[in-house]
Design a protein around this motif. Structure first.
Motif, PDB file in Angstrom:
ATOM      1  N   ILE A 282      -9.579  -4.219  -8.385  1.00  0.00           N
ATOM      2  CA  ILE A 282      -9.062  -5.244  -9.288  1.00  0.00           C
ATOM      3  C   ILE A 282      -7.541  -5.372  -9.177  1.00  0.00           C
ATOM      4  N   MET A 283      -6.870  -4.313  -8.714  1.00  0.00           N
ATOM      5  CA  MET A 283      -5.429  -4.343  -8.456  1.00  0.00           C
ATOM      6  C   MET A 283      -5.191  -3.704  -7.090  1.00  0.00           C
ATOM      7  N   ALA A 284      -4.228  -4.236  -6.366  1.00  0.00           N
ATOM      8  CA  ALA A 284      -3.988  -3.781  -4.995  1.00  0.00           C
ATOM      9  C   ALA A 284      -3.318  -2.415  -4.947  1.00  0.00           C
ATOM     10  N   GLY A 285      -3.554  -1.722  -3.832  1.00  0.00           N
ATOM     11  CA  GLY A 285      -2.718  -0.582  -3.510  1.00  0.00           C
ATOM     12  C   GLY A 285      -1.375  -1.087  -3.021  1.00  0.00           C
ATOM     13  N   GLY A 286      -0.338  -0.289  -3.173  1.00  0.00           N
ATOM     14  CA  GLY A 286       0.991  -0.744  -2.793  1.00  0.00           C
ATOM     15  C   GLY A 286       1.831   0.345  -2.163  1.00  0.00           C
ATOM     16  N   ASP A 287       2.454   0.029  -1.034  1.00  0.00           N
ATOM     17  CA  ASP A 287       3.402   0.925  -0.372  1.00  0.00           C
ATOM     18  C   ASP A 287       4.817   0.384  -0.541  1.00  0.00           C
ATOM     19  N   ARG A 288       5.770   1.282  -0.682  1.00  0.00           N
ATOM     20  CA  ARG A 288       7.170   0.897  -0.588  1.00  0.00           C
ATOM     21  C   ARG A 288       7.642   1.136   0.839  1.00  0.00           C
ATOM     22  N   ILE A 289       8.383   0.168   1.373  1.00  0.00           N
ATOM     23  CA  ILE A 289       8.932   0.254   2.721  1.00  0.00           C
ATOM     24  C   ILE A 289      10.453   0.407   2.627  1.00  0.00           C
ATOM     25  N   ASP A 290      11.000   1.383   3.330  1.00  0.00           N
ATOM     26  CA  ASP A 290      12.458   1.517   3.468  1.00  0.00           C
ATOM     27  C   ASP A 290      12.785   1.664   4.944  1.00  0.00           C
TER      28      ASP A 290
END
Length: 393
Positions: A178-186
């Motif tokens: 119902i909600m996406a997984g999320g990665d932070r990119i640096d």
């Protein structure tokens, strides 16, 4: 189920007081203190200190402790934004505001405690989880690591979130993601600076490389990912050089962004494609490119049986027409996902949009819609009671 006018006015006043004094993740000391003050007034048992500023309270039904247990969770933290809502109870903490409605979620959970305390004809235990640091800094994961479910065993756990994109009176819940997984990119590009007029050919220009990287990264979803699998890759920030140094090629450029996905295979495809892109640019230009991918959020996955509980409560409490047809997953992320990895449960979107509440979440003009406080109280209370009834069999 009706909330007495006096109680509703009290809840609205409390919500607006929280709104005046927002706090960032893991800094919610005053927010936690205010929550505990309300729990003390109700005479409810609780403990503090989970994940630093988290609070867990509980109620046992008058029909017995029972074997059943259920959790209800609300988030407490705010965002690093300057508020431009114009309301008279706007943030008094510069650079910090409740732009996602966590002040409202906390208030709804307190309202559910008060209601279930008055209507305690249930069998089992309800746990009330006031979570810190939902906004990308790992509060849900930290509470699980701090023993949330070992100290407070729960058969199921539920959470809600206000949804300005849904009209008031509508609710969205679906099984599965119902909600996406999320990665932070640096990303940091290390080049070789110099004079932009005299010697550009002798430099390794990180701005040029960053421009190419951004353009190509934004084609990964369209050309590297299965078109039937939702995905997002956005480079959202870039810093390099100085506007005053208009003729100076800088040594470095830094970028930041996010990737979103609804399944692990897509997540790995996004990650491997971005790594390959950085490696190819590094080799071609002779630069050094550092890429860090932080898997900040897991996918929020609703258990099928818990979703059925949510659907039943929505229909019973608000009518069949209140259930949003063909509700779709959001590409936003939610660290309630980590609680759902450890305990089955469900996450529900609560409609909050009307003619006076048109700004979306994380907007500097956003303000929580107090009209939906009774909806949240009814929903959370109903979820607790229905879950315990189903667990009892």
């Amino acid at each position: 189920m009706e909330i007495p006018t006096e109680a509703l006015e009290r809840l609205v006043a409390f919500r607006r007081e929280l709104h005046r004094w927002p706090e960032l993740g893991f800094q919610e000391r005053e927010t936690s203190r205010r929550v505990c003050e309300q729990l003390d007034a109700l005479g409810v048992e609780y403990v503090t200190g989970l994940a630093g500023t988290g609070v867990v309270a509980w109620l046992r039904g008058a029909r017995g402790g029972g074997a059943g247990s259920v959790g209800l969770r609300a988030d407490m933290d705010a965002l690093p934004l300057e508020e431009h809502s114009g309301v008279d109870y706007a943030s008094r903490n510069p650079g910090c505001m409740h732009a996602c409605g966590h002040d409202g979620h906390t208030t709804m959970l307190l309202g559910a405690i008060e209601y279930l305390q008055r209507h305690n004809d249930f069998d089992g235990t309800v746990h009330f989880v006031f979570q810190p640091a939902e906004e990308g800094v790992g509060g849900g994961k930290a509470m699980v690591a701090d023993g949330l479910f070992s100290r407070f065993p729960m058969g199921e756990i539920y959470a809600l979130h206000n949804a300005p994109g849904l009209p008031v009176g509508r609710f969205g819940v679906i099984p599965g993601p119902i909600m996406a997984g999320g990665d932070r990119i640096d990303i940091t590009i290390h080049g070789q600076g110099g004079h932009g007029g005299m010697n550009p050919h002798g430099c390794i220009d990180p701005v040029r490389i960053a421009a190419e990287l951004i353009q190509k990264a934004h084609t990964i979803v369209s050309r590297e990912v299965d078109p039937l699998s939702p995905a997002v890759l956005s480079i959202c920030a870039i810093q390099s050089g100085s506007l005053a140094g208009f003729n100076v090629i800088p040594h470095t450029a830094t970028l930041a962004g996010t990737m979103r996905f609804l399944d692990r295979a897509t997540a790995e495809r996004l990650r491997s494609s971005l790594r390959a892109l950085c490696a190819s640019l590094e080799q071609y230009y002779g630069a050094r490119i550092e890429l860090a991918i932080d898997d900040t959020f897991a996918v929020t996955v609703n258990d099928s049986e818990a979703t059925e509980t949510g659907i039943a409560v929505i229909r019973d409490s608000f009518g069949d027409e209140a259930l949003q047809p063909d509700h779709q997953p959001s590409m936003g992320s939610e660290d309630f996902a980590f609680m759902l990895e450890a305990c089955r449960g469900a996450y529900v979107h609560v409609g909050a949009g009307d003619e006076t509440h048109t700004h979306g979440l994380h907007s500097q003009q956003y303000d929580f819609n107090d009209r939906i406080i009774p909806h949240g109280v009814r929903l959370l209370s109903g979820l607790a009671r229905e879950s315990l009834a189903r667990q009892a069999g």
